[in-house]
Write a protein that holds these residues in place. Structure first.
Motif, mmCIF file in Angstrom:
data_model
loop_
_atom_site.group_PDB
_atom_site.id
_atom_site.type_symbol
_atom_site.label_atom_id
_atom_site.label_comp_id
_atom_site.label_asym_id
_atom_site.label_seq_id
_atom_site.Cartn_x
_atom_site.Cartn_y
_atom_site.Cartn_z
ATOM 1 N N GLU A 89 6.716 -1.577 -29.706
ATOM 2 C CA GLU A 89 7.286 -0.748 -28.648
ATOM 3 C C GLU A 89 8.800 -0.760 -28.658
ATOM 4 O O GLU A 89 9.422 -1.819 -28.701
ATOM 5 C CB GLU A 89 6.814 -1.261 -27.281
ATOM 6 N N HIS A 90 9.374 0.418 -28.617
ATOM 7 C CA HIS A 90 10.808 0.537 -28.410
ATOM 8 C C HIS A 90 11.118 0.366 -26.918
ATOM 9 O O HIS A 90 10.300 0.702 -26.071
ATOM 10 C CB HIS A 90 11.282 1.919 -28.862
ATOM 11 N N ASP A 91 12.318 -0.153 -26.644
ATOM 12 C CA ASP A 91 12.777 -0.194 -25.239
ATOM 13 C C ASP A 91 13.494 1.104 -24.964
ATOM 14 O O ASP A 91 14.385 1.484 -25.717
ATOM 15 C CB ASP A 91 13.807 -1.314 -25.022
ATOM 16 N N VAL A 92 13.117 1.771 -23.891
ATOM 17 C CA VAL A 92 13.859 2.949 -23.450
ATOM 18 C C VAL A 92 14.403 2.611 -22.058
ATOM 19 O O VAL A 92 13.632 2.427 -21.123
ATOM 20 C CB VAL A 92 12.941 4.193 -23.405
ATOM 21 N N ASP A 93 15.726 2.442 -21.985
ATOM 22 C CA ASP A 93 16.327 2.006 -20.714
ATOM 23 C C ASP A 93 16.792 3.194 -19.898
ATOM 24 O O ASP A 93 17.497 4.069 -20.393
ATOM 25 C CB ASP A 93 17.513 1.071 -20.991
ATOM 26 N N LEU A 94 16.380 3.182 -18.644
ATOM 27 C CA LEU A 94 16.689 4.306 -17.757
ATOM 28 C C LEU A 94 17.356 3.809 -16.484
ATOM 29 O O LEU A 94 17.128 2.687 -16.040
ATOM 30 C CB LEU A 94 15.391 5.025 -17.378
ATOM 31 N N VAL A 95 18.173 4.671 -15.921
ATOM 32 C CA VAL A 95 18.769 4.402 -14.624
ATOM 33 C C VAL A 95 18.186 5.405 -13.635
ATOM 34 O O VAL A 95 18.113 6.597 -13.935
ATOM 35 C CB VAL A 95 20.299 4.577 -14.698
ATOM 36 N N ALA A 96 17.737 4.894 -12.481
ATOM 37 C CA ALA A 96 17.316 5.790 -11.399
ATOM 38 C C ALA A 96 18.458 5.781 -10.385
ATOM 39 O O ALA A 96 18.639 4.811 -9.647
ATOM 40 C CB ALA A 96 16.021 5.296 -10.769
ATOM 41 N N HIS A 97 19.228 6.835 -10.415
ATOM 42 C CA HIS A 97 20.467 6.847 -9.649
ATOM 43 C C HIS A 97 20.309 7.640 -8.353
ATOM 44 O O HIS A 97 19.848 8.774 -8.366
ATOM 45 C CB HIS A 97 21.590 7.453 -10.492
ATOM 46 N N ALA A 98 20.719 7.000 -7.252
ATOM 47 C CA ALA A 98 20.675 7.657 -5.936
ATOM 48 C C ALA A 98 22.108 7.943 -5.507
ATOM 49 O O ALA A 98 22.802 7.056 -5.019
ATOM 50 C CB ALA A 98 19.982 6.753 -4.923
ATOM 51 N N PRO A 99 22.589 9.180 -5.733
ATOM 52 C CA PRO A 99 24.011 9.473 -5.532
ATOM 53 C C PRO A 99 24.445 9.455 -4.067
ATOM 54 O O PRO A 99 25.632 9.361 -3.770
ATOM 55 C CB PRO A 99 24.168 10.881 -6.126
ATOM 56 N N ASP A 100 23.467 9.535 -3.145
ATOM 57 C CA ASP A 100 23.821 9.644 -1.727
ATOM 58 C C ASP A 100 23.793 8.302 -1.017
ATOM 59 O O ASP A 100 24.095 8.230 0.167
ATOM 60 C CB ASP A 100 22.843 10.608 -1.045
ATOM 61 N N LEU A 101 23.424 7.230 -1.729
ATOM 62 C CA LEU A 101 23.298 5.940 -1.049
ATOM 63 C C LEU A 101 24.565 5.113 -1.229
ATOM 64 O O LEU A 101 25.412 5.419 -2.059
ATOM 65 C CB LEU A 101 22.089 5.174 -1.583
ATOM 66 N N GLY A 102 24.668 4.058 -0.420
ATOM 67 C CA GLY A 102 25.820 3.176 -0.512
ATOM 68 C C GLY A 102 25.372 1.732 -0.439
ATOM 69 O O GLY A 102 24.165 1.431 -0.420
ATOM 70 N N GLU A 103 26.349 0.831 -0.367
ATOM 71 C CA GLU A 103 26.034 -0.592 -0.428
ATOM 72 C C GLU A 103 25.240 -1.096 0.766
ATOM 73 O O GLU A 103 24.746 -2.217 0.760
ATOM 74 C CB GLU A 103 27.334 -1.400 -0.569
ATOM 75 N N TRP A 104 25.129 -0.235 1.780
ATOM 76 C CA TRP A 104 24.320 -0.631 2.935
ATOM 77 C C TRP A 104 22.837 -0.770 2.595
ATOM 78 O O TRP A 104 22.083 -1.429 3.279
ATOM 79 C CB TRP A 104 24.520 0.357 4.099
ATOM 80 N N VAL A 105 22.405 -0.166 1.498
ATOM 81 C CA VAL A 105 21.002 -0.346 1.083
ATOM 82 C C VAL A 105 20.892 -1.660 0.330
ATOM 83 O O VAL A 105 21.719 -1.964 -0.526
ATOM 84 C CB VAL A 105 20.542 0.769 0.111
#
Lengths: 398, 163
Positions: A78-94
């Motif tokens: 298996e190859h590693d496929v690295d992904l980012v799930a980016h939430a552009p509207d959130l901040g450090e409060w989460v």
């Protein structure tokens, strides 16, 4: 600078061998296409959620698949496929844990993803057995980074820490585009036009993206080194550190020096990598830094500082990589090439390279296009005038 | 019906052609109706450069030897494939008594390129002791009589590899 045609062809053959080896280790275009289809599906599924944390979420590639430096891990299909799930509207409060949980809950709600899902420390993994696995790491914008960076969870999932996958990819691909300078090889046709035995200069074999190939070659060498020396895989120099040093060294070498061949450039890039590690002595201890140039505060050598053994493993491996890879130039015979490739990269890729060379010659022989060129040897394709065709024959005897 | 073959080339003609072709660059000694030609052969730019020797005499198949490096040393004592003799190492480059080589054919266009081809498969053979150059194994019958080309081609053609 005069080059013997044979020496140029020798370098070409080595480049061809390394090219072939990388091609057998990297993710295939069809697998990469399939991965893309699948992660886009995941992205849609996440964005369609009612959960307000996920509603603007987008998925994009990061790491080796994004920058074209994949290498199949040893002992895995298996190859590693690295992904980012980016939430552009959130901040450090989460809380990192909360965002990660929201992604996991949404994936579990899908009967297709649920059975493939594995929870990792700071990401979710979807395992497509014998193909690849996709690691999905949550991220939010880093509003204090003026380079457009992001924040991703730390390993403990307690805090956000700076990262910049998009910026990293952009910088790496900028460096890929830097064109090295080569000494103009005095053309044999001008210097030796009187000599009938010298062919017009052959097309030089080139790497498909030298920087990406350097990284793949180094990662594969590292994996073999760690495995052969039975070093704890957790101590293995991390890919992003190797990639960062190689890309900084590549930029330096390309901007500073002029080379005879791509192979010489490849060796030099590896040689100069340690120059880009910053070492500071404090309280009788060495502190190591390999900074992420695309954000502030991400040190890829961070773990070396809590565990100096890691720095030692890196330097031992690096010295070995340099000697194993530059030694390829001294290979004698196809058998010698296979032995040196095997020592550096494992028996499998070495066999694949020799099989490819042999198949190439045999196919050309069957097709009647094999020739022999003076001083060079067998050539597939009878392009040049002084090439002697190899007539059909049958080797006799036992 | 069969047309008669062209006239055989003389030793002197073969010698001159070997001298003139850059592929068989070397030196030799021409005698009366016979000669010896020493040339360098290297199957690929990564390969060793081998000293080959071609011996030509009337009414005898031309013979090719590898003088150095010592192939039996390279093989670590394992028997070499497709040779008439292990030492001195005489290569089996074509099927005798067939049309692959006939006395009217130029040596610089047949045995010399075949030497490189043999050495290529030899270096490949060194890796796993598998000969991937195809060939015929001698059976008394084969040597005794002339075999038609069509029958030969039905037998082992260079083996295709399936990965």
């Amino acid at each position: 600078m005069y080059h013997d045609q044979r020496l140029v062809m020798r370098d070409g053959m080595l480049i061809g061998a390394l090219e072939r080896m990388c091609a057998t280790l990297e993710i295939s275009p069809s697998q990469a296409g399939l991965a893309k289809e699948r992660y886009e599906g995941v992205g849609e599924w996440l964005a369609d959620s009612d959960d307000p944390l996920l509603k603007l979420m987008g998925i994009f590639l990061q790491g080796s698949t994004a920058i074209g430096t994949t290498v199949k891990p040893i002992g895995s299909n298996e190859h590693d496929v690295d992904l980012v799930a980016h939430a552009p509207d959130l901040g450090e409060w989460v809380e990192p844990a909360a965002l990660k949980k929201a992604i996991g809950d949404r994936l579990k709600a899908n009967g297709h993803y649920k059975p493939l899902l594995v929870e990792m420390a700071r990401c979710w993994r979807l395992v497509y057995a014998n193909e690849f696995h996709m690691d999905i790491t949550p991220s939010i914008p880093n509003r204090s980074c003026n380079l457009g960076g992001e924040l991703v969870p730390d390993r403990a999932l307690k805090m956000w820490k700076p990262s910049n996958p998009k910026g990293y990819k952009a910088l790496f691909l900028e460096r890929v585009k830097l064109a090295p300078r080569f000494r103009v090889i005095k053309s044999l046709h001008t210097q030796d036009s009187a000599r009938a035995d010298i062919e017009p200069y052959p097309d030089q074999v080139r790497f498909k993206g030298l920087l990406q190939r350097v990284v793949q070659i180094l990662k594969r060498h590292r994996d073999v080194f760690i495995s052969v020396h039975e070093i704890d895989p957790a101590m293995s120099p991390i890919s992003v550190l190797v990639t960062t040093l190689a890309s900084q060294s590549y930029e330096y070498c390309v901007k500073t020096f002029v080379y005879d061949t791509e192979l010489d450039l490849l060796f030099d890039v590896i040689r100069h990598m340690p120059d880009f590690i910053e070492a500071r002595a404090a309280n009788g201890k060495t502190h190591w830094f390999v900074w992420n140039e695309t954000t502030q505060g991400e040190n890829f050598a961070e773990k070396w500082n809590s565990d100096p053994k890691r720095a030692e493993v890196f330097f031992t491996w690096h010295a070995r990589a340099l000697s194993d890879i530059s030694r390829l130039k001294e290979a004698e015979g196809i058998d010698g090439l296979k032995r040196y490739l095997g020592d550096a990269f494992g028996a499998g890729p070495a066999k694949a390279v020799v099989d490819a060379i042999t198949d190439d010659i045999s196919a050309s022989r069957r097709a009647g296009t094999l020739g022999v060129a003076p001083r060079v040897g067998l050539v597939t394709g009878l392009a040049a005038a002084s090439t002697t065709p190899v007539r059909a024959n049958t080797f006799f005897g036992r | 019906m069969r047309y008669s073959d062209p006239k055989p080339l003389t030793a002197a003609q073969q010698f001159l052609l070997l001298q003139r072709n850059p592929v068989s660059k070397g030196s030799g000694e021409l005698g009366a109706g016979c000669f010896r030609w020493c040339y360098k052969a290297s199957p690929t730019p990564l390969s060793r450069i081998y000293d080959a020797r071609l011996e030509f005499a009337p009414n005898r198949s031309p013979r090719v030897f590898i003088d150095s490096p010592d192939l039996t040393l390279l093989s670590g004592g394992d028997d070499l494939p497709h040779v008439y003799d292990q030492k001195p190492t005489r290569l089996c480059l074509y099927l005798p008594r067939t049309y692959e080589w006939l006395p009217w054919m130029r040596l610089d266009l047949t045995l010399v390129p075949w030497t490189s081809l043999w050495l290529f498969y030899f270096e490949d053979w060194l890796t796993e002791r598998e000969w991937r150059g195809g060939g015929e194994h001698p059976e008394p019958r084969d040597v005794a009589q002339r075999i038609s080309r069509s029958r030969l081609q039905r037998r082992h053609s260079p083996r295709q590899r399936i990965e």
